[in-house]
Design an enzyme around this catalytic site. Structure first.
Site, PDB file in Angstrom:
ATOM      1  N   GLY A   1       6.536   0.284  78.250  1.00  0.00           N
ATOM      2  CA  GLY A   1       7.496  -0.270  79.212  1.00  0.00           C
ATOM      3  C   GLY A   1       8.486   0.793  79.640  1.00  0.00           C
ATOM      4  O   GLY A   1       8.514   1.903  79.085  1.00  0.00           O
TER       5      GLY A   1
ATOM      6  N   SER B   1      11.979   2.888  80.405  1.00  0.00           N
ATOM      7  CA  SER B   1      13.091   3.291  79.556  1.00  0.00           C
ATOM      8  C   SER B   1      14.178   2.209  79.630  1.00  0.00           C
ATOM      9  O   SER B   1      14.551   1.780  80.721  1.00  0.00           O
ATOM     10  CB  SER B   1      13.647   4.627  80.076  1.00  0.00           C
ATOM     11  OG  SER B   1      14.766   5.003  79.332  1.00  0.00           O
TER      12      SER B   1
ATOM     13  N   SER C   1      13.729  -0.847  78.457  1.00  0.00           N
ATOM     14  CA  SER C   1      13.134  -2.196  78.471  1.00  0.00           C
ATOM     15  C   SER C   1      13.267  -2.883  77.106  1.00  0.00           C
ATOM     16  O   SER C   1      13.261  -4.113  77.024  1.00  0.00           O
ATOM     17  CB  SER C   1      11.656  -2.127  78.894  1.00  0.00           C
ATOM     18  OG  SER C   1      10.920  -1.293  78.019  1.00  0.00           O
ATOM     19  N   GLY C   2      13.375  -2.089  76.042  1.00  0.00           N
ATOM     20  CA  GLY C   2      13.552  -2.675  74.713  1.00  0.00           C
ATOM     21  C   GLY C   2      12.477  -2.283  73.700  1.00  0.00           C
ATOM     22  O   GLY C   2      12.386  -2.885  72.630  1.00  0.00           O
TER      23      GLY C   2
ATOM     24  N   SER D   1       4.574   5.523  77.830  1.00  0.00           N
ATOM     25  CA  SER D   1       3.121   5.576  78.136  1.00  0.00           C
ATOM     26  C   SER D   1       2.848   4.983  79.520  1.00  0.00           C
ATOM     27  O   SER D   1       2.218   3.930  79.628  1.00  0.00           O
ATOM     28  CB  SER D   1       2.294   4.899  77.042  1.00  0.00           C
ATOM     29  OG  SER D   1       2.849   3.703  76.566  1.00  0.00           O
TER      30      SER D   1
END
Ligand SMILES: Nc1ncnc2c1ncn2[C@@H]1O[C@H](COP(=O)(O)OS(=O)(=O)O)[C@@H](OP(=O)(O)O)[C@H]1O
Ligand SMILES: Nc1ncnc2c1ncn2[C@@H]1O[C@H](COP(=O)(O)OP(=O)(O)O)[C@@H](O)[C@H]1O
Length: 203
Positions: free
Chosen positions: A34, A36, A38-39, A108
């Protein structure tokens, strides 16, 4: 490309299945992907604590941390990100072989890179978890102040701004960190692991 020649694979006498039996749970990679902010780090860390507390053998690999060591020679060009994910994929595969539930928290951004890691593992060993959160909210959260730096022109090739992020098409799990609490996301993944019999538990 394989530069080594005259190399022969050596089988271990202790097999992955033996380690899984000893651990009393299966091994797999929980691959968080996800944007940067996002958690990924927050969620994978909370999940690891929960798994650890119920006796699961785990290890967590995190983007920022791995880039301090193993991947310190890599930057954020498309080629370097691909190599970053390839190496993490190989490390994850070793950890799965060692019987661990491995949690990885890397942006990724390229589907092909993630799919390549999936292809190196056995069926069911790669659990892709899309940590879904809009760019707007990630930018509001800005936990490391990086989006601010991007807007000031101090960082280039930043994922979601001037570098791509390719959403997973068929992830095993989607957690929506804009609309779910951290605890809800943790429990959703624990539930999946129980239902799919990676770990023991009712339901
Ligand atoms: N240009 C650029 N783009 C994206 N991210 C950047 C960049 N520069 C530095 N950072 C910081 O590096 C973390 C991402 O590293 P990853 O190894 O996960 O990236 S990647 O998977 O190779 O794309 C990322 O961590 P997270 O915020 O945890 O995702 C950032 O802290
Ligand atoms: N539901 C949620 N799940 C995960 N993180 C959340 C949530 N709501 C707010 N946050 C916050 O969002 C930020 C996410 O940062 P981080 O985990 O470092 O993201 P990433 O590793 O994807 O860059 C943290 O400050 C975290 O406290």
């Amino acid at each position: 490309m394989n530069k080594s020649t005259n190399i022969v694979w050596h089988q271990s006498s202790v097999k992955k299945a033996d380690r899984e039996n000893l651990n009393n749970h299966k091994s797999a990679v929980l691959w968080f992907t996800g944007l940067s902010g996002s958690g990924k780090s927050t969620l994978s860390s909370a999940l690891e604590s929960e798994l650890f507390s119920i006796g699961t053998h785990t290890y967590r690999l995190d983007g920022d941390n791995v880039r301090h060591g193993l991947n310190k020679n890599l930057g954020f060009s498309p080629e370097d990100r691909t190599e970053n994910i390839r190496r993490i994929g190989e490390v994850s595969k070793l950890m799965v072989d060692a019987g661990l539930i491995t949690l990885t928290a890397f942006i990724s951004p390229y589907r092909e890179d993630r799919d390549r890691v999936r292809a190196t593992l056995a069926q069911g060993e790669f659990i892709e978890i899309y940590v879904k959160c809009s760019l707007d909210i990630c930018e509001v959260r800005d936990p490391k102040g990086l989006y601010k730096k991007v807007r000031l022109g101090e960082i280039n090739n930043f994922t979601g701004i001037d570098a791509p992020y390719e959403e997973p098409l068929h992830p095993e799990i989607i957690v929506d960190t804009e609309n779910q609490t951290l605890e809800e996301s943790v429990q959703m993944i624990i539930q999946y692991l129980k239902e799919m019999q990676y770990i023991k538990g009712t339901s």
